[in-house]
Design an enzyme around this catalytic site. Structure first.
Site, short mmCIF file in Angstrom:
data_model
loop_
_atom_site.label_atom_id
_atom_site.label_comp_id
_atom_site.label_asym_id
_atom_site.label_seq_id
_atom_site.Cartn_x
_atom_site.Cartn_y
_atom_site.Cartn_z
N GLU A 48 0.80 -1.24 0.00
CA GLU A 48 0.00 0.00 0.00
C GLU A 48 0.83 1.28 0.00
O GLU A 48 0.54 2.22 0.73
CB GLU A 48 -0.96 -0.01 1.20
N ASN A 90 2.03 -5.26 -3.09
CA ASN A 90 0.62 -5.54 -2.79
C ASN A 90 -0.12 -4.23 -2.54
O ASN A 90 0.39 -3.35 -1.83
CB ASN A 90 0.58 -6.41 -1.51
N HIS A 136 -10.61 -6.12 -2.38
CA HIS A 136 -11.70 -5.83 -1.44
C HIS A 136 -12.80 -5.14 -2.25
O HIS A 136 -12.69 -3.95 -2.55
CB HIS A 136 -11.22 -4.91 -0.31
N GLU A 142 -6.48 -10.56 -0.97
CA GLU A 142 -7.32 -10.28 0.22
C GLU A 142 -8.79 -10.24 -0.17
O GLU A 142 -9.56 -9.41 0.32
CB GLU A 142 -6.90 -8.95 0.87
N ASP A 174 -12.56 -10.19 -0.67
CA ASP A 174 -13.85 -10.24 0.01
C ASP A 174 -14.79 -9.32 -0.75
O ASP A 174 -14.35 -8.37 -1.40
CB ASP A 174 -13.77 -9.92 1.52
O1 G3I Z 1 -4.64 -7.44 19.07
C1 G3I Z 1 -5.32 -6.31 19.59
C2 G3I Z 1 -6.01 -6.65 20.87
O2 G3I Z 1 -5.02 -6.97 21.82
C3 G3I Z 1 -6.85 -5.45 21.30
O3 G3I Z 1 -7.55 -5.77 22.45
C4 G3I Z 1 -7.83 -5.06 20.22
C5 G3I Z 1 -8.64 -3.82 20.57
O4 G3I Z 1 -8.92 -3.07 19.44
O5 G3I Z 1 -7.11 -4.76 19.06
C6 G3I Z 1 -6.36 -5.88 18.57
O6 G3I Z 1 -5.67 -5.49 17.43
C7 G3I Z 1 -6.47 -5.36 16.26
C8 G3I Z 1 -5.94 -6.31 15.23
O7 G3I Z 1 -6.63 -6.12 14.01
C9 G3I Z 1 -6.09 -7.78 15.64
O8 G3I Z 1 -7.45 -8.10 15.77
C10 G3I Z 1 -6.37 -3.93 15.79
O9 G3I Z 1 -6.98 -3.05 16.69
C11 G3I Z 1 -7.01 -3.80 14.42
O10 G3I Z 1 -6.72 -2.51 13.90
C12 G3I Z 1 -6.45 -4.83 13.48
O11 G3I Z 1 -7.12 -4.70 12.24
C13 G3I Z 1 -6.47 -5.30 11.15
C14 G3I Z 1 -6.17 -4.26 10.10
O12 G3I Z 1 -5.60 -4.89 8.98
C15 G3I Z 1 -5.22 -3.21 10.63
O13 G3I Z 1 -4.84 -2.33 9.64
C16 G3I Z 1 -7.41 -6.34 10.59
O14 G3I Z 1 -7.55 -7.42 11.52
C17 G3I Z 1 -6.85 -6.90 9.28
O15 G3I Z 1 -7.81 -7.71 8.66
C18 G3I Z 1 -6.50 -5.75 8.36
O16 G3I Z 1 -5.91 -6.29 7.18
C19 G3I Z 1 -5.55 -5.36 6.18
C20 G3I Z 1 -4.33 -5.89 5.48
O17 G3I Z 1 -3.29 -6.17 6.41
C21 G3I Z 1 -3.82 -4.94 4.40
N1 G3I Z 1 -4.88 -4.59 3.48
C22 G3I Z 1 -6.12 -4.12 4.08
C23 G3I Z 1 -6.64 -5.11 5.13
C24 G3I Z 1 -7.95 -4.66 5.71
O18 G3I Z 1 -7.81 -3.48 6.43
#
Ligand code: G3I
Length: 303
Positions: free
Chosen positions: A128, A171, A208, A236, A238
């Site tokens: 990105e 990517n 996406h 990715e 969906d």
């Molecule tokens: O692990 C912590 C946890 O300890 C905490 O209690 C909780 C409270 O918010 O947060 C948890 O972390 C979260 C993490 O996912 C694991 O669940 C983060 O807040 C959350 O921001 C994070 O989101 C991820 C996101 O990337 C972050 O940018 C999504 O799961 C994940 O699906 C998403 O994936 C991205 C790709 O890497 C790149 N392309 C876009 C895609 C969708 O956004």
């Protein structure tokens, strides 16, 4: 074939899923994962904020859980991701000195790729990097702002040396429409790398999609990148509401391009998705196959 992974394998492709380490104890989840998918992308566990929370102190535990699961179930792995502006610890974002940042970036690449050397099919080396919209510019990030636009080339050169067996991918999202300025910017980057011999093997299109599915130009985009001499993958996938039609169109576009080597959905069940409210995946919250599953399987089987 009767599963997604086996159907994809019949044409030399893979079918993968983003996997969360925290779900590996859920037997419904792992039953589907291990039956249907033969490629795994750790959803968050290989990101910088999970692997190097403080400088030169690396933690691979949660990613290793996924890697070990995948290896013991004959699933290949996609590494996600080495250099990204998001999920980046504050200590990296606040580095002001270019030489320091350069060595921090290269060390991060070397440590991660070294830890899993020989075990990763493809790495998302840079994720990105381009700005949204039509500017054609790289987005502002500590990497671009301190190192200049050459940080991408530097990251790919470092990555090639760190694990020569891994495919190295760029990517990004919103690069599926051939008519989008962002797509053209990424295309020119790849073209430039190929012309100058900068190592790059693949382009990941995140895919996406909204409820309408892929843009009408999607296959043109895939074949245009492929014509530069790189593989392409849907990394990715969906689709809001997951209509069968939208999944069929997406999978067919990949099947029609020889160098489209695989498809990964960003999660397993709707309840596992970062867009959970849109029910965008192939399995429902109870783990049942949705209509889009059957559409996808049919398209992978080429029927
Ligand atoms: O692990 C912590 C946890 O300890 C905490 O209690 C909780 C409270 O918010 O947060 C948890 O972390 C979260 C993490 O996912 C694991 O669940 C983060 O807040 C959350 O921001 C994070 O989101 C991820 C996101 O990337 C972050 O940018 C999504 O799961 C994940 O699906 C998403 O994936 C991205 C790709 O890497 C790149 N392309 C876009 C895609 C969708 O956004």
């Amino acid at each position: 074939a009767s599963t997604l992974g086996a159907a994809a394998a019949e044409s030399g492709r893979y079918f993968g899923a983003a996997v969360a380490a925290g779900r590996l104890g859920d037997s419904q989840y792992t039953t589907i994962l291990d039956r249907e998918f033969n490629m795994v992308t750790p959803e968050n566990e290989m990101k910088w904020d999970s692997t190097e929370r403080s400088r030169n102190s690396f933690s691979f535990g949660s990613a290793d859980q996924i890697v070990n699961h995948a290896r013991s179930h004959n699933q290949r792995l996609r590494g996600h991701t080495l250099v990204w502006h998001s999920q980046l610890p504050g200590w990296v974002s606040s580095i002001g000195d270019a030489n320091t940042l350069r060595s921090v970036m290269n060390n991060h690449i070397n440590q991660l790729m070294g830890h899993w050397k020989g075990q990763i099919y493809a790495w998302d080396v840079v994720n990105e990097a381009f700005a949204d919209g039509g500017s054609g510019q790289l987005r502002s990030s500590v990497f671009r702002d301190r190192l200049g636009t050459g940080f991408i080339e530097e990251a790919f050169r470092t990555a090639r040396a760190a694990d020569p067996a891994a495919k190295l991918c760029y990517n990004d999202y919103n690069i599926e429409d051939w008519n989008a300025a962002k797509t053209q910017s990424v295309y020119r980057l790849v073209q430039d790398f190929k012309t100058r011999g900068v190592p790059i093997d693949c382009v990941g299109l995140q895919a996406h999609f909204g409820s309408g599915g892929p843009p009408s130009t999607f296959q043109t985009t895939l074949s245009s990148f492929a014509a530069l001499g790189v593989d392409v993958q849907l990394t990715e996938l969906d689709i809001a509401q997951a209509s069968s039609n939208a999944y069929t169109n997406t999978v067919r576009a990949c099947m029609n391009v020889a160098r489209c080597t695989g498809i990964t959905t960003w999660g397993v069940r709707d309840s596992d998705s970062w867009r959970s409210g849109e029910n965008p995946l192939l399995f429902d919250r109870s783990g049942n196959k949705k209509p889009a599953y059957n559409a996808t399987l049919t398209a992978l089987n080429g029927t």
